[in-house]
Design a protein around this motif. Structure first.
Motif, PDB file in Angstrom:
ATOM      1  N   UNK A 111     -47.750 -42.021  65.021  1.00 31.14           N
ATOM      2  CA  UNK A 111     -48.527 -41.828  66.803  1.00 31.14           C
ATOM      3  C   UNK A 111     -48.663 -43.680  66.239  1.00 31.14           C
ATOM      4  N   UNK A 112     -48.374 -44.048  64.942  1.00 34.44           N
ATOM      5  CA  UNK A 112     -49.129 -45.636  64.787  1.00 34.44           C
ATOM      6  C   UNK A 112     -47.672 -46.090  65.174  1.00 34.44           C
ATOM      7  N   UNK A 113     -46.442 -45.849  64.960  1.00 29.33           N
ATOM      8  CA  UNK A 113     -45.714 -47.007  64.997  1.00 29.33           C
ATOM      9  C   UNK A 113     -45.369 -47.065  66.212  1.00 29.33           C
ATOM     10  N   UNK A 114     -44.400 -47.398  67.514  1.00 25.30           N
ATOM     11  CA  UNK A 114     -43.904 -47.979  68.719  1.00 25.30           C
ATOM     12  C   UNK A 114     -43.131 -47.430  68.939  1.00 25.30           C
ATOM     13  N   UNK A 115     -42.837 -46.236  69.865  1.00 26.15           N
ATOM     14  CA  UNK A 115     -42.081 -45.413  69.867  1.00 26.15           C
ATOM     15  C   UNK A 115     -39.825 -46.060  69.838  1.00 26.15           C
ATOM     16  N   UNK A 116     -40.342 -47.113  70.446  1.00 28.38           N
ATOM     17  CA  UNK A 116     -39.044 -47.621  70.658  1.00 28.38           C
ATOM     18  C   UNK A 116     -38.669 -48.121  68.970  1.00 28.38           C
ATOM     19  N   UNK A 117     -39.545 -48.190  67.922  1.00 25.63           N
ATOM     20  CA  UNK A 117     -39.051 -48.067  66.725  1.00 25.63           C
ATOM     21  C   UNK A 117     -38.596 -47.020  65.980  1.00 25.63           C
ATOM     22  N   UNK A 118     -39.053 -45.159  66.426  1.00 21.99           N
ATOM     23  CA  UNK A 118     -39.189 -43.946  65.279  1.00 21.99           C
ATOM     24  C   UNK A 118     -38.140 -44.448  64.861  1.00 21.99           C
ATOM     25  N   UNK A 119     -36.295 -44.682  66.011  1.00 21.20           N
ATOM     26  CA  UNK A 119     -35.271 -44.518  65.080  1.00 21.20           C
ATOM     27  C   UNK A 119     -34.228 -45.233  64.630  1.00 21.20           C
TER      28      UNK A 119
END
Length: 386
Positions: free
Chosen positions: A4-12
């Motif tokens: 939750x503390x990382x921008x979703x665009x960088x999850x992958x």
């Protein structure tokens, strides 16, 4: 990584072999590194000494937001002297590296969903840089059997209403090819026909071995639609100084300056002073560098030609080689891993540079010929190359 503390665009987000190569360097004490394009030659001592003296004399503060005036003027003089191309300091801005210059240019020109055509194989960061600026990368495959030249018929078929720019990188990383004048003119005609920008990533200008380098911006009517990215990293062996520049119409430079003010403010003052000294001494500094790296590149090429299951085009430019290893029956990553494990030599898989890099590996001839020969003495003993 999902958090939750990382921008979703960088999850992958997936690290590339280029980015991960530094973690492998300590794996073997006798490792020979052909991975990154970081020349092993230290910046010329005269540049270092002059920059050091500049620091002692007080060049340790913010500079003009566009960059040191004298350096911008020197870049303009360089283009006039080398290419008979007139550019003024208002059309030049100093940046914190060529990579930073590319992002600034993309950030300045792209609206959400705008498309940028990237010839593939490509310098690894391009697609993500386009995405960071909210654009969409579109890939134009180039092929060994065509000398990795851009096929302008295929290029034209990729153009849509959302196409904003084409990236041109010659001499090329990773293939080492140099686009011909004919190809550059054809790209220019397409850019004018469809009202597109060309982003010229001119990073290896002095490493053009067969024909003198020709900036695409010097072609008639291309100045107004070309953004030129320049760097001191490779042409002056100054990778760690992180200094580059952008040439573009003055209205665009003004926008880029405003963007940069909210990013890194200004390029490092000491690095700008070093670049100023470098460009003034280029006629003394560059010829021995070109001679050395050309010699290394062809030495590696000759050793590659002797290997079974390997084919390669003669070097045209840069210090990169992009040998075809399809005849091994293995993937690029498998060949890369076997070379590392069996020969203790670090190369990069061709897939680091795009999907159509499969079947190739990239070698950076950034070590001396003694190390190059030692590396190939080991490689030629591998079963897949015998």
């Amino acid at each position: 990584m999902k958090s939750p503390y990382i921008a979703k665009r960088y999850w992958n987000s997936i690290a590339t072999p280029m980015g991960e190569s530094s973690s492998i360097l300590g794996k073997y004490s006798d490792l020979i590194n052909f991975s990154l394009g970081d020349p092993d030659i230290t910046t010329d001592k005269r540049i270092i000494e002059k920059a050091f003296q500049d620091a002692l004399n007080g060049h340790t503060h913010y500079t003009d937001f566009f960059g040191v005036k004298e350096l911008r003027e020197a870049v303009c003089e360089y283009y006039d002297e080398e290419y008979n191309y007139h550019v003024v300091k208002e059309e030049c801005m100093i940046t914190t590296s060529g990579c930073h210059a590319m992002w600034l240019a993309l950030e300045a020109i792209l609206d959400d969903g705008d498309e940028v055509i990237i010839p593939s194989p490509y310098f690894t960061p391009y697609p993500q840089q386009v995405k960071l600026a909210r654009g969409k990368p579109v890939f134009l495959e180039t092929f060994e059997e065509e000398g990795f030249q851009l096929n302008t018929d295929r290029l034209e078929k990729l153009i849509t209403n959302r196409t904003k720019a084409i990236i041109v990188n010659t001499p090329n990383n990773p293939t080492g090819t140099c686009l011909t004048k004919e190809t550059l003119v054809q790209i220019s005609e397409i850019a004018k026909k469809y009202d597109l920008l060309v982003i010229a990533d001119d990073i290896y200008t002095i490493f053009s071995y067969e024909e003198p380098f020709m900036p695409i911006t010097t072609i008639e009517d291309m100045k107004e639609r070309t953004i030129t990215i320049g760097s001191f990293s490779k042409d002056y062996a100054m990778t760690g100084w992180r200094i580059g520049y952008i040439l573009a119409p003055s209205y665009m430079i003004n926008i880029i300056k405003d963007i940069n003010e909210n990013n890194v403010f200004t390029a490092p003052s000491i690095s700008q002073q070093a670049a100023l000294h470098a460009i003034k001494m280029r006629k003394e500094i560059q010829p021995p560098m070109v001679k050395e790296f050309k010699s290394r590149t062809f030495a590696a090429y000759e050793r590659l030609e002797q290997l079974k299951n390997v084919s390669i085009l003669p070097p045209k430019g840069t210090f990169y080689l992009f040998p075809n290893i399809k005849a091994t029956g293995l993937t690029s990553e498998e060949v890369t891993n076997r070379i590392l494990e069996e020969a203790h030599v670090l190369v990069l898989p061709g897939t680091s540079f795009g999907d159509n890099g499969e079947g190739y590996i990239r070698i950076a001839a950034t070590v001396g010929k003694d190390k190059i020969n030692e590396a190939f003495d080991r490689i030629e003993k591998m079963e897949i190359f015998r």
